[in-house]
Design a protein around this motif. Structure first.
Motif: not given
Length: 772
Positions: A84-106
């Motif tokens: 999450v520090m490097f913004g690696l959020v899988p596509e299926r979570f429909n979240y594009r990292p802008v700043g710190p990733v929220p706990l709900s996504v984490y």
């Protein structure tokens, strides 16, 4: 070496590589679970996590550790933190990292959420810690926040600690990730280099002196051609922050490419001198150690709980000091202390002689501080403690319950059958004639939800507030309820639910000879899941039947087959703290002979299906390829010893989960279990690809849904998993089951998911009927 003979290594310093997150009383786990349940909000969770972080840092400072790691603390897993520090959020979570990733996504990535499956979870190298596998496909890395910098600032501002930031190195991070082609490794790593460079340059600008970059993959049998990209990585990172000292930290073994790796442009190299089979010391003796570099000497065992013979460790450090100036020599554990319990302070019930032979995380920090003071300052009290530790270790080793030698064990095994009496093809016919199972039979892995009511009842019994008869009646009520539920759902092969068991290893250890148990010896396994490994302190042997009463009672309630449930010998070994002065193979075979007696007792009680679980067999695989076959040979032998005397009509099952099995399919087949169930849902069915190239000719169930996530997949998703597997596996050998036991799920989640699973199996059967 006596007290007066200890050489002075003036300038010697100490370090730690990581500290357990869970807290002395599992406060970390409890806070997480309260947050997930909604009983505390996010701000309260953050407050509790900060309190624990600062408490852990203060403790290390107070123990006398010079270089204290910061950034090793996590809300779930350090690999997930890096993702999450490097913004690696899988596509299926429909979240594009802008700043710190929220706990709900984490937490969604870790545990799944509505409409999005959790990321794969697998074992961290060859330990029982599980990490969340980063997904690199279709995401461009971007720095969302500099987590090591935030951790450094907090330690400095709150406690005045000039910490040592810790992060996973680029090479290990990418190698341990998924979603890319191995031939593109170099190109993928290069996309991360600017982000790592930014992290390090910001640390340098903050005044950080040393940073610990963990590269555990360097102790594995990695391809020699990877050395070029590793060289490129550390040249780039050194250039990005020339004033920053990089400690390139390895653990869990020795370096195969010692001469090349010691020439990397870093200021320090951390080596494991506990699990290296003596090879790192041989490298240094043969090739020397680069002048001007600092050696982090991992001389205190970070993975097991036995006290060190500090005299022997002091002799090793003195030997190293012949090659490396003491001012460039650091005393530290062999790896992060994440893998051991926090403290011995709560252990009031263990035999005192055994307690004196143990060292948990806090005691290991004390050992490091004692060595540093004794050798670096020639402190008289510390020097005396070296002698005391040697005497305590010698006293325990000479007095513990160990009488069987390796030769005695070999003689015993020579008289015992080591394989089933009838080959699988013949057994299969005998078993099907007796069991009359439908195509694609459904079953579960063994455990059902351990509710608060069950835990409370167990506590009443352990405290003596309930009689044995009261407790037996309660357990039988639970068994009957879940036998009825399973029959109502339509499951074909039932289980009794394991309500009498706290833990799948602890339960058997309590009933076998040679085990001891802690009160508070918890370690993190995955997420908030903590386990309390038993201690194998002596010879292991069978005492009396352990599972027969509950299994036979369950079978009396139904005409459907009920599986007897045992934990296998290699899993008991790998999930215990075993003696470090006895060969692991010897302990595994002792366990196998003890469990064989239980298999025979279940058969005598009329049980005709017995599951011998080996979920941990893969995690014990050595990291060096040249050592792996020897391990697999004795691991398979231990399973065969356990099951060899089973009658042909007795169907032997086994279960494995959350590891990469592609490289050991042949060994799994050699175990000769009639049916094996393997986790596949969390890896999104990727194991299935292995069977496109390798033939597996025995019964197999590939888990169709992930039990570690609260998310319940629908029928079509499970049906798709079944159909995909049936493209490469024979339908007459295929079973349908969840990934793992349901102990951690609620009753409502379990019933709903199992109903969907049975419907998916029925739909698949209908398809088979049409095609036939």
């Amino acid at each position: 070496m006596s007290i007066n003979e200890q050489p002075s290594l003036s300038g010697l310093s100490s370090s730690n590589l990581g500290y357990p997150r869970i807290g002395g009383n599992r406060e970390w786990k409890k806070a997480l679970e309260r947050f997930w349940q909604g009983s505390i909000d996010e701000s309260e969770l953050h407050r509790e996590m900060k309190r624990l972080r600062l408490e852990h840092l203060s403790k290390q400072r107070d123990k006398g550790i010079d270089r204290i790691p910061v950034g090793d603390f996590s809300y779930y897993d350090h690999m997930l933190d890096t993702s999450v520090m490097f913004g690696l959020v899988p596509e299926r979570f429909n979240y594009r990292p802008v700043g710190p990733v929220p706990l709900s996504v984490y937490f969604g990535i870790a545990r799944g959420q509505k409409g999005a499956a959790a990321s794969e979870m697998t074992k961290w190298m060859n330990t029982n810690y599980h990490y969340i596998v980063p997904e690199l496909a279709n995401v461009a890395p971007v720095l969302t926040e500099n987590k090591p910098l935030l951790a450094y600032r907090e330690a400095k501002q709150e406690l005045g600690i000039d910490g040592k930031p810790v992060l996973i190195g680029p090479y290990s991070f990418v190698v341990l990730s998924k979603g890319y082609n191995r031939k593109d490794l170099g190109a993928i790593i290069r996309t991360f280099l600017p982000l790592y460079a930014q992290v390090l340059s910001e640390l340098a600008a903050e005044g950080v002196q040393w940073v610990q970059i963990d590269e555990p993959v360097l102790t594995t049998s990695f391809p020699v051609e990877d050395l070029e990209i590793i060289q490129e990585v550390y040249e780039a990172l050194t250039q990005a922050a020339p004033s920053l000292n990089i400690m390139l930290q390895t653990y869990f073994g020795s370096l195969d490419h010692y001469e090349r790796l010691t020439k990397l442009p870093v200021q320090g190299l951390g080596l494991d001198f506990v699990y290296d089979d003596g090879e790192n010391l041989q490298h240094i003796s043969r090739h020397g150690f680069p002048k001007g570099k600092t050696l982090g000497a991992g001389v205190i065992d970070g993975r097991n709980i036995w006290r060190s013979d500090l005299n022997a460790v002091a002799a090793l450090l003195s030997q190293l000091a012949e090659q490396i100036p003491a001012t460039q020599l650091i005393v530290q554990p062999s790896c992060s202390l994440l893998h051991v319990p926090v403290s011995l302070d709560a252990e009031h019930k263990l035999d005192r002689e055994l307690v004196h032979a143990l060292a948990f995380a806090d005691e290991k920090l004390e050992e490091i501080a004692i060595l540093t003071a004794a050798l670096g300052k020639h402190d008289p009290s510390a020097l005396a403690m070296l002698e005391q530790s040697a005497e305590a270790v010698a006293r325990f080793n000479s007095s513990a319950a160990r009488v069987q030698t390796a030769a005695d064990l070999a003689d015993l095994l020579a008289k015992e059958p080591l394989s089933r009496s009838v080959p699988f093809a013949e057994r299969r016919v005998i078993q099907q004639n007796k069991l009359k199972l439908p195509p694609l039979p459904t079953t579960t892995i063994g455990s059902f939800p351990q509710t608060a009511e069950i835990r409370k009842a167990r506590l009443h019994y352990r405290k003596g507030e309930w009689s044995a008869e009261q407790y037996r009646t309660f357990i039988q009520q639970q068994i009957k309820e879940w036998i009825d539920i399973q029959e109502d759902i339509g499951i074909d092969v039932l289980v009794h639910g394991e309500f009498e068991r706290t833990d799948m290893v602890e339960f058997f250890g309590e009933k076998l000879k040679g085990f001891a148990f802690t009160q508070n010896g918890w370690v993190q396994s995955y997420g908030s899941r903590c386990v309390k490994p038993p201690i194998i302190y002596g010879d292991v042997s069978f005492d009396q039947p352990m599972t027969v009463e509950e299994t036979a009672f369950a079978q009396s309630l139904t005409s459907k087959p009920v599986k007897g449930m045992l934990t296998g010998p290699v899993t008991i070994l790998n999930w215990s703290f075993e003696r470090n002065d006895i060969p692991r193979r010897q302990v595994a075979l002792q366990l196998a002979l003890a469990l064989r007696a239980e298999v025979e007792a279940l058969e005598q009680a009329g049980i005709r299906m017995i599951q011998v679980d080996e979920p941990a067999i893969r995690e014990g695989l050595p990291l060096k390829k040249e050592q792996q076959q020897a391990y697999l040979d004795w691991a398979v032998q231990a399973f065969l010893v356990t099951t060899a005397t089973a009658q042909p009509a007795t169907q032997i099952h086994t279960h494995m989960c959350y590891s990469e099995f592609q490289e050991m399919i042949q060994s799994i087949s050699d175990m000769d279990a009639d049916v094996i169930s393997i986790e596949t849902s969390r890896s999104h069915g990727e194991l299935i690809v292995s069977f496109e190239d390798q033939i597996y000719d025995k019964g197999i169930g590939l888990g169709v849904y992930d039990i570690h996530s609260p998310r319940i997949p629908d029928v079509s998703e499970m049906l798709g998993m079944i159909q995909r597997a049936l493209r490469v596996l024979p339908s007459d050998l295929f079973w349908v089951n969840p990934d793992c036991g349901l102990k951690t799920r609620t009753k409502e989640e379990s019933v709903a998911a199992l109903r969907q699973m049975v419907q998916a199996a029925q739909a698949a059967r209908a398809t088979l009927s049409v095609s036939n």
